[in-house]
Write an enzyme that holds these catalytic residues in place. Structure first.
Site, PDB file in Angstrom:
ATOM      1  N   CYS A  42     108.069  -3.787  35.787  1.00  0.00           N
ATOM      2  CA  CYS A  42     108.787  -3.752  36.890  1.00  0.00           C
ATOM      3  C   CYS A  42     109.939  -4.690  36.555  1.00  0.00           C
ATOM      4  CB  CYS A  42     107.952  -4.626  38.033  1.00  0.00           C
ATOM      5  SG  CYS A  42     106.478  -4.070  38.429  1.00  0.00           S
ATOM      6  N   ASP A  43     109.663  -6.023  35.812  1.00  0.00           N
ATOM      7  CA  ASP A  43     110.772  -6.930  35.931  1.00  0.00           C
ATOM      8  C   ASP A  43     111.372  -7.094  34.506  1.00  0.00           C
ATOM      9  OD1 ASP A  43     109.946  -7.527  38.447  1.00  0.00           O
ATOM     10  OD2 ASP A  43     108.670  -9.046  38.062  1.00  0.00           O
ATOM     11  N   CYS A  83     104.364  -8.359  35.798  1.00  0.00           N
ATOM     12  CA  CYS A  83     104.580  -7.086  35.819  1.00  0.00           C
ATOM     13  C   CYS A  83     105.885  -6.931  34.789  1.00  0.00           C
ATOM     14  CB  CYS A  83     104.612  -6.238  36.872  1.00  0.00           C
ATOM     15  SG  CYS A  83     105.025  -4.607  36.845  1.00  0.00           S
TER      16      CYS A  83
END
Ligand code: NDP
Length: 336
Positions: A147-148, A144
């Protein structure tokens, strides 16, 4: 595994709503239905917390000024649902019968009967299935970028895949990383042409055609070599010549698609060609009145914790409206 005849249980056993799946969608649905006084029961499945338990820091869930841990966020959602009055059962549903009323769902532990169902079983990331990839998940290997990606500011990262997700995530990563290498097993992307053009126009994005990742390289923790340290590189293989090359890299993103967790529902409910459950646009309703869907199990576009939570709220509100017009709503408080 057999489904019992409807006469084999009493009204006392019938839930108002059974929620299947313990990610942000399921927990949010549980919170709302518990606050409606519907005594919902949530069955967690094999991975309570869902995909967020595979991530580490979460920065994009509103309400937290500092980064939080994905598993912690899911624990909080669970505790909040329980504090509101929802029951949580650590069981896995293996079969459903939505052709009878009440609906029947068979778990490992027991059979559940419910007037309404919310399906929030999520989707599973497809991985490359390399041992080294598994070892470094959450330590430089991610599925992701949204997300990261921010944790790779000014770093060298690679992303695997050739679809819209890989292209979008590569573009997103280029806003943070020093270089982005998109690795694809063929010599043409399947991503939309407009995305491809945007990608090709970014100087720091490099395309590595006809290659696959065969190994993730990295360090181990100083005090415990059995635990992952950080990613330092990848080994790629040319799919035409089989020649292998090591590339220094700080992170690897895998974007080769997701599989919705819908196997047990495919007989009962329509899915799209990728297996995602279909709902009525603008609603969580399925083709069966009383069965609702929320989260990644029906959403292959947004796939965020916060959108899943919102869809869980929608499903709970739709289930509540459904329950209100059912004759049995007079006996709602007896459940559990
Ligand atoms: P896709 O299935 O579209 O693409 C997966 C990609 O990964 C393909 O290029 C495939 O290669 C590659 N791949 C699959 N397995 C492997 C493997 N084992 N090793 C290496 N490469 C592999 O998945 P996406 O997640 O990109 O998209 C899913 C759906 O969501 C699509 O319908 C997409 O259009 C949609 N979507 C839409 C967006 C938007 O509209 N903004 C954003 C993101 C997704 P190959 O091409 O050779 O098969």
């Amino acid at each position: 595994m057999t489904l019992e005849s409807p006469s084999a249980f009493s009204n006392q056993d019938i839930l108002n709503t059974l929620i299947i799946g313990a990610g942000p969608a399921g927990y949010t649905a549980a919170i709302y239905l518990a606050r409606y006084g519907r005594n919902p029961l949530l069955v967690t499945g094999m991975q309570p917390g869902g995909q967020l338990t595979l991530t580490t820091e979460v920065e994009n869930f509103p309400g937290f000024a500092e980064p939080i841990q994905g598993p912690w966020l899911m624990d909080q959602c669970r505790d909040q649902a329980m504090a509101c009055g929802a029951k949580i059962e650590y069981d896995t549903i293996n079969a459903v019968d939505f052709g009878v009323r009440p609906f029947q769902c068979i778990g490992d532990a027991r059979t559940y009967y419910a007037h309404s169902i919310i399906i929030s079983t999520g989707a599973a990331t497809k991985w490359l299935d390399l041992d080294s990839e598994t070892f470094y998940r959450g330590h430089g290997v991610s599925s992701c970028a949204t997300c990261d990606g921010r944790f790779f500011k000014d770093k060298d990262v690679a992303i695997v895949g050739g679809g819209n997700t890989a292209a979008e995530e590569a573009i997103f990563l280029s806003q943070h990383a020093k270089t982005v290498t998109l690795i694809h097993r063929r010599d043409a992307l399947r991503a939309d042409k407009v995305l491809q053009q945007r990608l090709f126009d970014i100087p720091k994005v490099r395309l590595l055609w006809n290659h696959k990742v065969v190994r993730v390289l990295g360090t181990t923790q100083e005090h415990n070599p059995a635990l992952p340290g950080k990613v330092t590189g990848i080994v790629v293989e040319n799919t035409l010549s089989q020649e292998q090359t090591s590339l220094p890299m700080d992170g690897l993103f895998v974007a080769i698609g997701h599989s919705p967790n819908t196997d047990i529902f495919k007989q009962a409910l329509p899915t799209d060609s990728d297996g995602y459950l279909l709902s009525t646009p603008g609603s969580s309703a399925t083709s069966i009145p009383g069965v609702f869907v929320a989260g990644d199990v029906q959403d292959h576009v947004y796939r965020q914790a916060v959108t899943a939570a919102g869809q869980g709220c929608m499903a709970a509100m739709d289930a509540e409206r459904f329950l209100q017009i059912q004759p049995q709503h007079h006996t709602q408080d007896m459940v559990q």
